[in-house]
Design a protein around this motif. Structure first.
Motif: not given
Length: 155
Positions: A62, A90, A94, A99, A101, A132, A134, A149
């Motif tokens: 992670q 991945f 997440a 998120a 992508a 990713l 946010w 992630l």
């Protein structure tokens, strides 16, 4: 057995990936800390995170970025991205799950990413995800927010 240095390459890309939509803040208003932790299920079935610098193929890692607002003003609409290292895939996990992508680092969409093949919409494989993103709507003064992630070290 080949082992990968987990923070190599992601630090520069992440440091360059923070954008403040509200540009009235000083460059030093935000501090970012990136960690890499092995994701382990303990005997009770609970998830445990253990700091790690290198890992063999197949290990779940992670990546977590914690953003701290260092000033006395709130930061609004903070857009942050985490790249997925080239030697990682991945997992689809997440946090927060909001998120978006990208497979090219430029065009983002809600997950799961979809594409049309032979007239049918199919999911883009997680192995093609590269970044990713946010949107942290509000980061209050002197507070922190984290995004994360999960990845698997490629063989």
């Amino acid at each position: 057995m080949k082992r990968f240095n987990l923070l190599h390459g992601i630090l520069l890309a992440t440091a360059a990936s923070i954008s403040l939509l509200n540009v009235a803040h000083a460059d030093d208003a935000l501090k970012m800390e990136l960690t890499a932790n092995q994701v382990i299920k303990n005997a009770d079935g609970k998830t445990v995170y253990s700091p790690v610098r290198t890992a063999p193929a197949g290990t779940v890692i992670q990546y977590k970025a914690t953003y701290t607002n260092t000033v006395n003003n709130d930061i609004n609409d903070l857009m942050v991205t985490l790249p997925i290292p080239a030697n990682m895939t991945f997992t689809g996990e997440a946090n927060p799950a909001s998120a978006q992508a990208s497979i090219d680092g430029k065009n983002y969409a809600d997950m799961p990413l979809m594409r049309k093949i032979d007239g049918k919409m199919i999911k883009v494989p997680y192995s093609e995800y590269r970044t990713l993103r946010w949107n942290i709507k509000l980061l209050p003064a002197k507070k922190a927010a984290a995004v994360a992630l999960n990845t698997v070290v490629n063989k």
